[in-house]
Design a protein around this motif. Sequence first.
Motif, PDB file in Angstrom:
ATOM      1  N   LEU A  12       0.855  -1.191   0.000  1.00  0.00           N
ATOM      2  CA  LEU A  12       0.000   0.000   0.000  1.00  0.00           C
ATOM      3  C   LEU A  12       0.890   1.239   0.000  1.00  0.00           C
ATOM      4  O   LEU A  12       1.355   1.700   1.039  1.00  0.00           O
ATOM      5  N   THR A  13       1.147   1.758  -1.205  1.00  0.00           N
ATOM      6  CA  THR A  13       2.032   2.912  -1.363  1.00  0.00           C
ATOM      7  C   THR A  13       1.377   3.929  -2.280  1.00  0.00           C
ATOM      8  O   THR A  13       0.395   3.621  -2.974  1.00  0.00           O
ATOM      9  N   ALA A  29      -6.592   1.072   9.649  1.00  0.00           N
ATOM     10  CA  ALA A  29      -5.290   1.555  10.122  1.00  0.00           C
ATOM     11  C   ALA A  29      -4.323   1.713   8.950  1.00  0.00           C
ATOM     12  O   ALA A  29      -3.553   2.686   8.887  1.00  0.00           O
ATOM     13  N   GLU A  30      -4.338   0.760   8.010  1.00  0.00           N
ATOM     14  CA  GLU A  30      -3.463   0.861   6.844  1.00  0.00           C
ATOM     15  C   GLU A  30      -3.834   2.066   5.980  1.00  0.00           C
ATOM     16  O   GLU A  30      -2.967   2.806   5.496  1.00  0.00           O
ATOM     17  N   LEU A  31      -5.144   2.260   5.774  1.00  0.00           N
ATOM     18  CA  LEU A  31      -5.595   3.381   4.953  1.00  0.00           C
ATOM     19  C   LEU A  31      -5.239   4.709   5.610  1.00  0.00           C
ATOM     20  O   LEU A  31      -4.823   5.660   4.934  1.00  0.00           O
ATOM     21  N   LEU A  40      -3.009  13.656   3.428  1.00  0.00           N
ATOM     22  CA  LEU A  40      -4.466  13.751   3.344  1.00  0.00           C
ATOM     23  C   LEU A  40      -5.072  13.597   4.731  1.00  0.00           C
ATOM     24  O   LEU A  40      -4.448  13.071   5.649  1.00  0.00           O
ATOM     25  N   SER A  41      -6.292  14.040   4.851  1.00  0.00           N
ATOM     26  CA  SER A  41      -7.006  13.881   6.116  1.00  0.00           C
ATOM     27  C   SER A  41      -7.355  12.414   6.330  1.00  0.00           C
ATOM     28  O   SER A  41      -7.789  11.720   5.405  1.00  0.00           O
ATOM     29  N   ALA A  42      -7.143  11.937   7.541  1.00  0.00           N
ATOM     30  CA  ALA A  42      -7.488  10.563   7.895  1.00  0.00           C
ATOM     31  C   ALA A  42      -8.797  10.496   8.652  1.00  0.00           C
ATOM     32  O   ALA A  42      -9.147   9.450   9.199  1.00  0.00           O
ATOM     33  N   GLY A  43      -9.524  11.603   8.681  1.00  0.00           N
ATOM     34  CA  GLY A  43     -10.797  11.625   9.401  1.00  0.00           C
ATOM     35  C   GLY A  43     -11.897  10.943   8.614  1.00  0.00           C
ATOM     36  O   GLY A  43     -11.807  10.742   7.409  1.00  0.00           O
ATOM     37  N   GLY A  44     -12.951  10.585   9.322  1.00  0.00           N
ATOM     38  CA  GLY A  44     -14.087   9.933   8.682  1.00  0.00           C
ATOM     39  C   GLY A  44     -13.970   8.430   8.750  1.00  0.00           C
ATOM     40  O   GLY A  44     -12.978   7.867   9.221  1.00  0.00           O
ATOM     41  N   VAL A  49     -12.302   7.568   3.804  1.00  0.00           N
ATOM     42  CA  VAL A  49     -10.848   7.577   3.633  1.00  0.00           C
ATOM     43  C   VAL A  49     -10.466   6.891   2.323  1.00  0.00           C
ATOM     44  O   VAL A  49      -9.578   7.358   1.594  1.00  0.00           O
ATOM     45  N   THR A  50     -11.129   5.783   2.004  1.00  0.00           N
ATOM     46  CA  THR A  50     -10.835   5.076   0.761  1.00  0.00           C
ATOM     47  C   THR A  50     -11.132   5.955  -0.446  1.00  0.00           C
ATOM     48  O   THR A  50     -10.338   6.019  -1.397  1.00  0.00           O
ATOM     49  N   ALA A  51     -12.280   6.635  -0.447  1.00  0.00           N
ATOM     50  CA  ALA A  51     -12.618   7.511  -1.562  1.00  0.00           C
ATOM     51  C   ALA A  51     -11.624   8.655  -1.685  1.00  0.00           C
ATOM     52  O   ALA A  51     -11.233   9.051  -2.795  1.00  0.00           O
TER      53      ALA A  51
END
Length: 200
Positions: A12-13, A29-31, A40-44, A49-51
């Motif tokens: 995952l890079t 956790a990986e995302l 990028l923001s890791a919130g939500g 986060v995937t989108a």
Amino acid sequence: MSANEGESRPALTPALTGAELGRWYWTLAELNALAREMGLSAGGGKTAVTARLAAALDGLPPEPAAPAASAVRRSGRQLAAPVDGATVIPPGQRCSQLLREFFVREIGPGFHFDAFMRDYVAQGAGRTLAEAVAHWHATRARAAEPQEVGAQFEFNRFLPTGTPPAPTAPAPKPWPPGRPTGPAPATDRTRPAGAAYGRP
């Protein structure tokens, strides 16, 4: 795991594409770790986060997050006294005491914020208070009709209405047939004073 047998999940890079990201299972956790690595923001939740990552990996701008409804209400400018019929309703206006006093003056003591008026104030940005008064009078016939029960109150339709009857005492049992109804007859059989029980 991959949906295609025999394939191994890539690392995952930031070198992945959005399509490759969507082909594989990743933990939140990986995302989140990749999102922080890419700035990028890791919130939500995981979907958000995937989108966000898929758009960034494909070089697309992220979609702006919609503001919460509570934030919109707090940020809206509220009307202040004095107000009259020409006053324009601003976005985010609440059904405040100031508006209640104005409508009572214009309509009468029977005014109240029913569903029609609450919706009008909430969605009536750009309209005047005089138009709101006209809306009140125009909706009185519909307001008098039975309104559909909201989903949150659906259970109440199955509850009994009114005051339950008070419990009543059970009726006395009827007197057995043939049994005398007067006081018990007196008896002449008396036990001598001092006589012991159980002796002749």
